[in-house]
Motif scaffolding. Sequence first.
Motif, PDB file in Angstrom:
ATOM      1  N   LEU A  96      -8.095   8.964   3.606  1.00  9.56           N
ATOM      2  CA  LEU A  96      -8.491   8.375   4.931  1.00  9.56           C
ATOM      3  C   LEU A  96      -7.242   8.260   5.872  1.00  9.56           C
ATOM      4  O   LEU A  96      -7.222   7.990   6.723  1.00  9.56           O
ATOM      5  CB  LEU A  96      -8.936   6.736   4.574  1.00  9.56           C
ATOM      6  CG  LEU A  96     -10.304   6.615   3.830  1.00  9.56           C
ATOM      7  CD1 LEU A  96     -10.751   5.337   3.612  1.00  9.56           C
ATOM      8  CD2 LEU A  96     -11.408   7.215   4.415  1.00  9.56           C
ATOM      9  N   ASN A  97      -6.090   8.811   5.206  1.00  7.89           N
ATOM     10  CA  ASN A  97      -4.849   8.433   6.199  1.00  7.89           C
ATOM     11  C   ASN A  97      -4.802   7.299   6.616  1.00  7.89           C
ATOM     12  O   ASN A  97      -4.538   6.685   7.868  1.00  7.89           O
ATOM     13  CB  ASN A  97      -4.877   9.502   7.084  1.00  7.89           C
ATOM     14  CG  ASN A  97      -4.661  10.947   6.753  1.00  7.89           C
ATOM     15  OD1 ASN A  97      -4.121  11.108   5.671  1.00  7.89           O
ATOM     16  ND2 ASN A  97      -5.001  11.863   7.647  1.00  7.89           N
ATOM     17  N   ASP A  98      -5.004   6.167   5.707  1.00  8.69           N
ATOM     18  CA  ASP A  98      -5.040   4.942   6.123  1.00  8.69           C
ATOM     19  C   ASP A  98      -3.662   4.092   6.132  1.00  8.69           C
ATOM     20  O   ASP A  98      -3.509   3.029   6.482  1.00  8.69           O
ATOM     21  CB  ASP A  98      -5.982   4.011   5.336  1.00  8.69           C
ATOM     22  CG  ASP A  98      -5.650   4.019   3.757  1.00  8.69           C
ATOM     23  OD1 ASP A  98      -4.688   5.018   3.346  1.00  8.69           O
ATOM     24  OD2 ASP A  98      -6.190   3.175   2.955  1.00  8.69           O
ATOM     25  N   THR A  99      -2.546   4.744   5.656  1.00  9.07           N
ATOM     26  CA  THR A  99      -1.221   4.205   5.816  1.00  9.07           C
ATOM     27  C   THR A  99      -0.272   5.056   6.466  1.00  9.07           C
ATOM     28  O   THR A  99      -0.360   6.280   6.618  1.00  9.07           O
ATOM     29  CB  THR A  99      -0.591   3.959   4.225  1.00  9.07           C
ATOM     30  OG1 THR A  99      -0.289   5.267   3.825  1.00  9.07           O
ATOM     31  CG2 THR A  99      -1.677   3.144   3.298  1.00  9.07           C
ATOM     32  N   ARG A 129      -0.325   9.398   6.614  1.00  8.58           N
ATOM     33  CA  ARG A 129      -0.120  10.341   7.900  1.00  8.58           C
ATOM     34  C   ARG A 129       0.960  10.961   8.180  1.00  8.58           C
ATOM     35  O   ARG A 129       0.970  12.283   8.550  1.00  8.58           O
ATOM     36  CB  ARG A 129      -0.327   9.200   8.937  1.00  8.58           C
ATOM     37  CG  ARG A 129      -1.681   8.642   9.175  1.00  8.58           C
ATOM     38  CD  ARG A 129      -1.785   7.742  10.524  1.00  8.58           C
ATOM     39  NE  ARG A 129      -1.197   6.464  10.415  1.00  8.58           N
ATOM     40  CZ  ARG A 129      -1.772   5.524   9.696  1.00  8.58           C
ATOM     41  NH1 ARG A 129      -2.958   5.475   9.271  1.00  8.58           N
ATOM     42  NH2 ARG A 129      -1.009   4.281   9.788  1.00  8.58           N
ATOM     43  N   GLN A 170       0.917  -1.188  -0.136  1.00  8.65           N
ATOM     44  CA  GLN A 170       0.040  -0.043   0.055  1.00  8.65           C
ATOM     45  C   GLN A 170       0.922   1.322  -0.086  1.00  8.65           C
ATOM     46  O   GLN A 170       0.589   2.139  -0.668  1.00  8.65           O
ATOM     47  CB  GLN A 170      -0.766   0.018   1.320  1.00  8.65           C
ATOM     48  CG  GLN A 170      -2.031  -1.126   1.216  1.00  8.65           C
ATOM     49  CD  GLN A 170      -2.763  -1.117   2.523  1.00  8.65           C
ATOM     50  OE1 GLN A 170      -2.340  -0.499   3.374  1.00  8.65           O
ATOM     51  NE2 GLN A 170      -3.947  -1.655   2.473  1.00  8.65           N
TER      52      GLN A 170
END
Length: 185
Positions: free
Chosen positions: A49-52, A56, A36
Amino acid sequence: RVNQGGLVGYIIILLGVFGVGLAIERITRLTLLSRQVKTQMASGEAGSLNDTPLARVWAVYQANPKTDIETLELKLDDAILKEMPALEKHLALLKLLSGVAPLLGLLGTVTGMILTFQAITLFGTGDPKLMAGGISQALVTTVLGLVVAIPILLLHSVAATRSREIVQILEEQAAGLIASHAESK
């Protein structure tokens, strides 16, 4: 043969199953996360989504467009440090299990030899069958300890390498963001 290892043998096997399961979970999760991050890095988009961890870190950079270079560097370093516990989760436990397994094997060896010497003390050396149980326990637990420790140690190495790869990407990206911020000033 596993029965010959006694209680210590079963404890070693349980630790082995737990350790291998934990290592496979960590390697799988870190491999997916690495993919990812690399995909995100190639696309250059942080995502919504700041999912990794990379998203972030990028979000910290985007939230501080007007700060000076030193402050930005500190904030990005802090963002990377916040990501590290999740990336290194359970790696110390895997390392500990790979060290404890041979020690438990040694414990089984010692207890097996104690049983052997007790049999010699009680019955003498005339009947080798009386000594065989203790010697068998000693050998089986030694083998079990090594059979558990070696794969867990190798799996720990793979998981730690995956974790370091992600941290290295984060640090490279942070350095690149700081450089581009310095150029824009």
